[in-house]
Design a protein around this motif. Structure first.
Motif, PDB file in Angstrom:
ATOM      1  N   ALA A  60       5.710  19.348  -2.714  1.00 33.65           N
ATOM      2  CA  ALA A  60       5.705  18.052  -3.403  1.00 33.65           C
ATOM      3  C   ALA A  60       6.058  16.920  -2.439  1.00 33.65           C
ATOM      4  CB  ALA A  60       6.679  18.065  -4.579  1.00 33.65           C
ATOM      5  N   TRP A  61       6.965  17.179  -1.509  1.00 30.33           N
ATOM      6  CA  TRP A  61       7.389  16.149  -0.558  1.00 30.33           C
ATOM      7  C   TRP A  61       6.330  15.927   0.516  1.00 30.33           C
ATOM      8  CZ3 TRP A  61      10.597  13.594  -3.131  1.00 30.33           C
ATOM      9  CH2 TRP A  61      11.463  14.227  -4.001  1.00 30.33           C
ATOM     10  N   VAL A  62       5.640  16.986   0.898  1.00 35.47           N
ATOM     11  CA  VAL A  62       4.507  16.828   1.816  1.00 35.47           C
ATOM     12  C   VAL A  62       3.430  15.989   1.125  1.00 35.47           C
ATOM     13  CG1 VAL A  62       2.656  18.044   3.057  1.00 35.47           C
ATOM     14  CG2 VAL A  62       5.001  18.959   3.078  1.00 35.47           C
ATOM     15  N   ALA A  63       3.220  16.254  -0.156  1.00 39.13           N
ATOM     16  CA  ALA A  63       2.228  15.485  -0.922  1.00 39.13           C
ATOM     17  C   ALA A  63       2.625  14.016  -1.006  1.00 39.13           C
ATOM     18  CB  ALA A  63       2.060  16.074  -2.317  1.00 39.13           C
ATOM     19  N   LEU A  64       3.911  13.731  -1.123  1.00 39.60           N
ATOM     20  CA  LEU A  64       4.364  12.333  -1.149  1.00 39.60           C
ATOM     21  C   LEU A  64       3.995  11.634   0.159  1.00 39.60           C
ATOM     22  CD1 LEU A  64       5.897   9.890  -2.274  1.00 39.60           C
ATOM     23  CD2 LEU A  64       8.014  10.950  -1.442  1.00 39.60           C
ATOM     24  N   VAL A  65       4.320  12.252   1.272  1.00 40.86           N
ATOM     25  CA  VAL A  65       3.994  11.662   2.570  1.00 40.86           C
ATOM     26  C   VAL A  65       2.484  11.492   2.710  1.00 40.86           C
ATOM     27  CG1 VAL A  65       4.083  12.011   5.078  1.00 40.86           C
ATOM     28  CG2 VAL A  65       6.092  12.540   3.666  1.00 40.86           C
ATOM     29  N   ALA A  66       1.720  12.498   2.293  1.00 49.83           N
ATOM     30  CA  ALA A  66       0.263  12.441   2.420  1.00 49.83           C
ATOM     31  C   ALA A  66      -0.338  11.331   1.565  1.00 49.83           C
ATOM     32  CB  ALA A  66      -0.350  13.794   2.044  1.00 49.83           C
ATOM     33  N   HIS A  67       0.181  11.134   0.354  1.00 51.18           N
ATOM     34  CA  HIS A  67      -0.343  10.062  -0.502  1.00 51.18           C
ATOM     35  C   HIS A  67       0.003   8.679   0.042  1.00 51.18           C
ATOM     36  CE1 HIS A  67      -1.056  13.286  -3.433  1.00 51.18           C
ATOM     37  NE2 HIS A  67      -1.987  12.470  -3.907  1.00 51.18           N
ATOM     38  N   VAL A  68       1.200   8.536   0.572  1.00 53.91           N
ATOM     39  CA  VAL A  68       1.572   7.251   1.181  1.00 53.91           C
ATOM     40  C   VAL A  68       0.720   7.017   2.430  1.00 53.91           C
ATOM     41  CG1 VAL A  68       3.421   5.988   2.356  1.00 53.91           C
ATOM     42  CG2 VAL A  68       3.886   7.192   0.199  1.00 53.91           C
ATOM     43  N   LEU A  69       0.555   8.023   3.253  1.00 56.31           N
ATOM     44  CA  LEU A  69      -0.293   7.902   4.436  1.00 56.31           C
ATOM     45  C   LEU A  69      -1.718   7.543   4.037  1.00 56.31           C
ATOM     46  CD1 LEU A  69      -0.611   8.225   7.511  1.00 56.31           C
ATOM     47  CD2 LEU A  69      -1.114  10.655   7.088  1.00 56.31           C
ATOM     48  N   TYR A  70      -2.249   8.223   3.026  1.00 55.07           N
ATOM     49  CA  TYR A  70      -3.599   7.925   2.539  1.00 55.07           C
ATOM     50  C   TYR A  70      -3.727   6.444   2.182  1.00 55.07           C
ATOM     51  CZ  TYR A  70      -7.491   7.347  -0.608  1.00 55.07           C
ATOM     52  OH  TYR A  70      -8.621   6.857  -1.204  1.00 55.07           O
ATOM     53  N   SER A  93       0.827  -1.208   0.000  1.00 55.84           N
ATOM     54  CA  SER A  93       0.000   0.000   0.000  1.00 55.84           C
ATOM     55  C   SER A  93       0.861   1.258   0.000  1.00 55.84           C
ATOM     56  CB  SER A  93      -0.981   0.003   1.168  1.00 55.84           C
ATOM     57  OG  SER A  93      -0.310   0.039   2.407  1.00 55.84           O
ATOM     58  N   ALA A  94       2.015   1.212   0.658  1.00 53.93           N
ATOM     59  CA  ALA A  94       2.929   2.353   0.613  1.00 53.93           C
ATOM     60  C   ALA A  94       3.434   2.571  -0.817  1.00 53.93           C
ATOM     61  CB  ALA A  94       4.097   2.150   1.570  1.00 53.93           C
ATOM     62  N   ALA A  95       3.753   1.487  -1.511  1.00 54.30           N
ATOM     63  CA  ALA A  95       4.169   1.597  -2.916  1.00 54.30           C
ATOM     64  C   ALA A  95       3.031   2.157  -3.768  1.00 54.30           C
ATOM     65  CB  ALA A  95       4.613   0.236  -3.441  1.00 54.30           C
ATOM     66  N   TYR A  96       1.804   1.731  -3.482  1.00 55.37           N
ATOM     67  CA  TYR A  96       0.640   2.274  -4.176  1.00 55.37           C
ATOM     68  C   TYR A  96       0.535   3.782  -3.928  1.00 55.37           C
ATOM     69  CZ  TYR A  96      -4.274   2.951  -5.522  1.00 55.37           C
ATOM     70  OH  TYR A  96      -5.437   3.397  -6.098  1.00 55.37           O
ATOM     71  N   GLY A  97       0.808   4.211  -2.698  1.00 54.93           N
ATOM     72  CA  GLY A  97       0.790   5.639  -2.384  1.00 54.93           C
ATOM     73  C   GLY A  97       1.815   6.421  -3.186  1.00 54.93           C
ATOM     74  N   VAL A  98       2.998   5.836  -3.381  1.00 54.45           N
ATOM     75  CA  VAL A  98       4.007   6.493  -4.227  1.00 54.45           C
ATOM     76  C   VAL A  98       3.474   6.601  -5.657  1.00 54.45           C
ATOM     77  CG1 VAL A  98       6.333   6.311  -5.194  1.00 54.45           C
ATOM     78  CG2 VAL A  98       5.943   5.779  -2.771  1.00 54.45           C
ATOM     79  N   GLY A  99       2.816   5.551  -6.120  1.00 56.31           N
ATOM     80  CA  GLY A  99       2.208   5.603  -7.451  1.00 56.31           C
ATOM     81  C   GLY A  99       1.134   6.673  -7.557  1.00 56.31           C
ATOM     82  N   LEU A 100       0.334   6.826  -6.515  1.00 56.81           N
ATOM     83  CA  LEU A 100      -0.681   7.881  -6.511  1.00 56.81           C
ATOM     84  C   LEU A 100      -0.033   9.255  -6.584  1.00 56.81           C
ATOM     85  CD1 LEU A 100      -3.175   6.612  -3.765  1.00 56.81           C
ATOM     86  CD2 LEU A 100      -3.366   6.377  -6.252  1.00 56.81           C
ATOM     87  N   TRP A 101       1.060   9.421  -5.860  1.00 52.99           N
ATOM     88  CA  TRP A 101       1.792  10.680  -5.871  1.00 52.99           C
ATOM     89  C   TRP A 101       2.337  10.984  -7.266  1.00 52.99           C
ATOM     90  CZ3 TRP A 101       7.311  11.344  -6.177  1.00 52.99           C
ATOM     91  CH2 TRP A 101       7.759  12.643  -5.914  1.00 52.99           C
ATOM     92  N   VAL A 102       2.915   9.979  -7.905  1.00 58.18           N
ATOM     93  CA  VAL A 102       3.430  10.168  -9.270  1.00 58.18           C
ATOM     94  C   VAL A 102       2.292  10.580 -10.203  1.00 58.18           C
ATOM     95  CG1 VAL A 102       4.434   8.986 -11.276  1.00 58.18           C
ATOM     96  CG2 VAL A 102       5.422   8.642  -8.998  1.00 58.18           C
ATOM     97  N   PHE A 103       1.151   9.902 -10.067  1.00 59.15           N
ATOM     98  CA  PHE A 103      -0.002  10.222 -10.899  1.00 59.15           C
ATOM     99  C   PHE A 103      -0.512  11.641 -10.632  1.00 59.15           C
ATOM    100  CE2 PHE A 103      -4.677  10.343 -11.210  1.00 59.15           C
ATOM    101  CZ  PHE A 103      -4.821  10.170 -12.578  1.00 59.15           C
ATOM    102  N   ALA A 104      -0.724  11.969  -9.352  1.00 56.19           N
ATOM    103  CA  ALA A 104      -1.338  13.248  -8.998  1.00 56.19           C
ATOM    104  C   ALA A 104      -0.381  14.425  -9.148  1.00 56.19           C
ATOM    105  CB  ALA A 104      -1.886  13.198  -7.568  1.00 56.19           C
TER     106      ALA A 104
END
Length: 149
Positions: free
Chosen positions: A121-131, A90-101
């Motif tokens: 951008a880095w806050v967004a990375l953490v937020a997408h992984v957390l999501y 799921s963390a890897a999926y969050g990185v993918g969401l970040w790349v997409f968004a």
């Protein structure tokens, strides 16, 4: 119902971190509504604040991203990386969401790809992984409860 509950938990975690905790810690504050509005505007669609909220909260947070986890990413990870714990997947999926968004949607909406790798951008990375981790954890918890019956 599983999608909506998981998505709601993930969206709360995303917004709580990105719009409250991160700024309290001295980091950037996320503005996913602004990004959603920019995306809608680029498509020539209505892009008021209400439509931005609808896009971010309902279509993305409650539906699209959790559906992507439950019916695409989780099955793929379980077949390709057999034995990988759901938290890492799921963390890897969050990185993918970040790349997409932040890589794709932000660029499509007229911003630099990855927002120029600015601090937001880095806050967004953490937020997408957390999501994605919170969404997956919620879905897994509900599934365990259902199977325990």
């Amino acid at each position: 119902m599983l999608v909506l509950i998981g998505g709601a938990a993930g969206t709360i975690a995303f917004d709580l971190f990105g719009r409250a905790i991160s700024p309290i810690l001295g980091f950037a504050s996320l503005n996913p509504i602004g990004l959603a509005r920019g995306f809608l505007g680029t498509l020539g669609l209505p892009n008021s604040g209400a439509y931005g909220h609808l896009m971010h909260l309902l279509f993305v947070g409650l539906l699209a991203y959790p559906i992507g986890w439950l019916f695409v990413a989780r099955p793929v990870f379980s077949r390709v990386l057999v034995g990988l714990h759901w938290a890492f997947a799921s963390a890897a999926y969050g990185v993918g969401l970040w790349v997409f968004a932040i890589g794709g949607i932000a660029w499509f909406a007229g911003n630099p790809a990855f927002l120029g790798f600015a601090p937001i951008a880095w806050v967004a990375l953490v937020a997408h992984v957390l999501y994605s981790v919170v969404t997956a954890a919620t879905i897994n918890y509900i599934e365990r409860l259902q199977h325990a019956r």
